[in-house]
Write a protein that holds these residues in place. Structure first.
Motif, mmCIF file in Angstrom:
data_model
loop_
_atom_site.group_PDB
_atom_site.id
_atom_site.type_symbol
_atom_site.label_atom_id
_atom_site.label_comp_id
_atom_site.label_asym_id
_atom_site.label_seq_id
_atom_site.Cartn_x
_atom_site.Cartn_y
_atom_site.Cartn_z
ATOM 1 N N ARG A 15 0.854 -1.189 0.000
ATOM 2 C CA ARG A 15 0.000 0.000 0.000
ATOM 3 C C ARG A 15 0.892 1.241 0.000
ATOM 4 O O ARG A 15 1.801 1.351 0.811
ATOM 5 C CB ARG A 15 -0.915 -0.001 1.224
ATOM 6 N N ASN A 16 0.638 2.140 -0.940
ATOM 7 C CA ASN A 16 1.425 3.365 -1.104
ATOM 8 C C ASN A 16 2.908 3.097 -1.374
ATOM 9 O O ASN A 16 3.752 3.954 -1.149
ATOM 10 C CB ASN A 16 1.278 4.297 0.111
ATOM 11 N N GLY A 17 3.222 1.900 -1.843
ATOM 12 C CA GLY A 17 4.613 1.535 -2.124
ATOM 13 C C GLY A 17 5.020 1.882 -3.548
ATOM 14 O O GLY A 17 4.417 2.732 -4.209
ATOM 15 N N THR A 18 6.042 1.198 -4.019
ATOM 16 C CA THR A 18 6.542 1.384 -5.378
ATOM 17 C C THR A 18 5.492 0.890 -6.369
ATOM 18 O O THR A 18 4.890 -0.160 -6.156
ATOM 19 C CB THR A 18 7.855 0.598 -5.564
ATOM 20 N N LEU A 19 5.297 1.644 -7.463
ATOM 21 C CA LEU A 19 4.296 1.301 -8.464
ATOM 22 C C LEU A 19 4.953 0.947 -9.792
ATOM 23 O O LEU A 19 6.020 1.458 -10.121
ATOM 24 C CB LEU A 19 3.342 2.482 -8.687
ATOM 25 N N TYR A 20 4.276 0.087 -10.541
ATOM 26 C CA TYR A 20 4.703 -0.277 -11.893
ATOM 27 C C TYR A 20 3.455 -0.330 -12.762
ATOM 28 O O TYR A 20 2.460 -0.953 -12.383
ATOM 29 C CB TYR A 20 5.395 -1.646 -11.892
ATOM 30 N N THR A 21 3.490 0.322 -13.913
ATOM 31 C CA THR A 21 2.366 0.315 -14.843
ATOM 32 C C THR A 21 2.772 -0.420 -16.111
ATOM 33 O O THR A 21 3.861 -0.193 -16.632
ATOM 34 C CB THR A 21 1.941 1.760 -15.197
ATOM 35 N N GLY A 22 1.901 -1.307 -16.594
ATOM 36 C CA GLY A 22 2.206 -2.063 -17.795
ATOM 37 C C GLY A 22 0.958 -2.328 -18.622
ATOM 38 O O GLY A 22 -0.149 -1.988 -18.225
ATOM 39 N N VAL A 23 1.168 -2.942 -19.785
ATOM 40 C CA VAL A 23 0.070 -3.319 -20.672
ATOM 41 C C VAL A 23 0.353 -4.732 -21.178
ATOM 42 O O VAL A 23 1.517 -5.106 -21.365
ATOM 43 C CB VAL A 23 -0.089 -2.315 -21.844
ATOM 44 N N THR A 24 -0.710 -5.529 -21.361
ATOM 45 C CA THR A 24 -0.532 -6.918 -21.777
ATOM 46 C C THR A 24 -1.768 -7.429 -22.503
ATOM 47 O O THR A 24 -2.872 -6.916 -22.300
ATOM 48 C CB THR A 24 -0.231 -7.827 -20.568
ATOM 49 N N GLY A 25 -1.573 -8.452 -23.294
ATOM 50 C CA GLY A 25 -2.680 -9.127 -23.960
ATOM 51 C C GLY A 25 -3.128 -10.366 -23.211
ATOM 52 O O GLY A 25 -4.103 -11.017 -23.582
ATOM 53 N N ASP A 26 -2.416 -10.722 -22.137
ATOM 54 C CA ASP A 26 -2.763 -11.892 -21.318
ATOM 55 C C ASP A 26 -2.406 -11.581 -19.869
ATOM 56 O O ASP A 26 -1.288 -11.838 -19.425
ATOM 57 C CB ASP A 26 -2.004 -13.127 -21.819
#
Length: 97
Positions: free
Chosen positions: A14-25
């Motif tokens: 919670r409120n930690g490091t974030l990573y944003t991504g995109v995927t087809g699966d």
């Protein structure tokens, strides 16, 4: 059958490091992240809790959304997560359930 694409946000806590991504699966991609086969950044910082996901039928829309979110201020990303997942639950368990 139409392909579904997902934009997702992972968090270390919670409120930690974030990573944003995109995927087809999404299920496969989450498995990769959890087994050290995803992004190096996510692996290095222990970012593997799925806290937000959005579905798209058009890959270009998904990529555009991912790029937009990556440019957002951190506060906006936290607000997006809190709006749909106020408890910061790991949504991974709901993928196959």
């Amino acid at each position: 059958m139409n392909q579904t694409y997902h934009v997702y946000i992972l968090a270390s806590a919670r409120n930690g490091t974030l990573y944003t991504g995109v995927t087809g699966d999404l299920a496969q991609r989450m498995w990769q992240h959890r087994n050290g086969k995803g992004a190096k950044f996510a692996s290095k910082y222990g970012v593997h809790r799925l806290v937000h996901a959005e579905a798209f039928t058009n890959v270009n829309d998904a990529i555009a959304r991912e790029k937009a979110i990556k440019k957002w201020r951190r506060a906006w990303k936290l607000e997006l997560i809190e709006r749909g997942n106020p408890q910061w639950l790991d949504l991974y368990d709901r993928l196959n359930g």
